[in-house]
Design a protein around this motif. Structure first.
Motif, mmCIF file in Angstrom:
data_model
loop_
_atom_site.group_PDB
_atom_site.id
_atom_site.type_symbol
_atom_site.label_atom_id
_atom_site.label_comp_id
_atom_site.label_asym_id
_atom_site.label_seq_id
_atom_site.Cartn_x
_atom_site.Cartn_y
_atom_site.Cartn_z
ATOM 1 N N ASN A 64 0.862 -1.176 0.000
ATOM 2 C CA ASN A 64 0.000 0.000 0.000
ATOM 3 C C ASN A 64 0.900 1.228 0.000
ATOM 4 N N HIS A 65 0.828 2.035 -1.043
ATOM 5 C CA HIS A 65 1.772 3.161 -1.113
ATOM 6 C C HIS A 65 1.417 4.283 -0.146
ATOM 7 N N HIS A 66 0.258 4.178 0.517
ATOM 8 C CA HIS A 66 -0.064 5.166 1.553
ATOM 9 C C HIS A 66 0.643 4.875 2.875
ATOM 10 N N THR A 89 9.540 -3.009 -12.384
ATOM 11 C CA THR A 89 8.260 -2.671 -13.007
ATOM 12 C C THR A 89 7.244 -2.393 -11.915
ATOM 13 N N HIS A 90 6.512 -1.326 -12.091
ATOM 14 C CA HIS A 90 5.532 -0.924 -11.086
ATOM 15 C C HIS A 90 4.160 -0.820 -11.743
ATOM 16 N N ALA A 91 3.170 -1.434 -11.107
ATOM 17 C CA ALA A 91 1.795 -1.309 -11.603
ATOM 18 C C ALA A 91 0.920 -0.805 -10.468
ATOM 19 N N HIS A 92 0.060 0.170 -10.755
ATOM 20 C CA HIS A 92 -0.868 0.693 -9.753
ATOM 21 C C HIS A 92 -2.152 -0.109 -9.868
ATOM 22 N N LEU A 93 -2.394 -1.010 -8.919
ATOM 23 C CA LEU A 93 -3.525 -1.934 -9.033
ATOM 24 C C LEU A 93 -4.854 -1.251 -8.744
ATOM 25 N N THR A 97 -3.148 0.306 -3.813
ATOM 26 C CA THR A 97 -2.347 -0.916 -3.876
ATOM 27 C C THR A 97 -1.399 -0.907 -5.070
ATOM 28 N N CYS A 98 -0.147 -1.234 -4.788
ATOM 29 C CA CYS A 98 0.870 -1.285 -5.830
ATOM 30 C C CYS A 98 1.400 -2.698 -5.974
ATOM 31 N N LEU A 99 1.750 -3.048 -7.192
ATOM 32 C CA LEU A 99 2.464 -4.297 -7.483
ATOM 33 C C LEU A 99 3.807 -3.891 -8.063
#
Ligand code: NI
Length: 142
Positions: A64-66, A89-93, A97-99
């Motif tokens: 969680n980027h928060h 590699t970064h994905a904003h789910l 939430t980040c992957l």
């Protein structure tokens, strides 16, 4: 392709039934390819256990980027270990939430230590490291 050797394997009938069921569910068309893959997988697993073994792999993180300071902390860890990291590699789910998938290359013990540090960082919900051995299985002609 390297030379082929043919071997005979004695196997418990019940075990063979289970094996056939398993490989069918995995999409294998014959036992030989399934056996070869199992053997390679076991050899790679054993090879990457050795601390000095050269490995390639990925560290996958869900977070969680928060979470306070978490993105900064993960970024700092990556810069501190830049010699192990090929790409990220970064994905904003969704909104929070980040992957993140970190592609790594280096010695097994260092890759595992970096993965442990990242996965155990507060706020990381789930993480997993996958390591493969680029040198364990190569047919001679390759
Ligand atoms: Ni994100």
């Amino acid at each position: 392709m390297s030379d082929l050797s043919r071997i005979g394997v004695a196997i418990d009938s019940d075990l063979l039934v289970q094996f056939d069921r398993f490989i069918n569910s995995q999409g294998y068309e014959n036992r030989s390819e399934a056996f070869r893959d199992l053997i390679r997988d076991r050899l790679v697993s054993a090879a990457v256990e050795s601390p000095d073994a050269p490995v390639v792999g990925t560290i996958t993180l869900i977070y969680n980027h928060h979470s306070r300071l978490l993105p900064d902390k993960l970024m700092e860890l990556q810069h501190e270990h830049h010699d192990l990291i090929i790409a990220t590699t970064h994905a904003h789910l969704d909104h929070e939430t980040c992957l993140e998938v970190v592609v790594v290359k280096g010695k097994s013990n260092r890759v595992r230590a970096l993965a442990d540090l990242m996965i155990s960082t507060k706020g990381v919900h789930h993480g997993r490291v996958v390591m493969s051995s680029p040198t364990t299985y190569h047919p001679k002609s390759e």
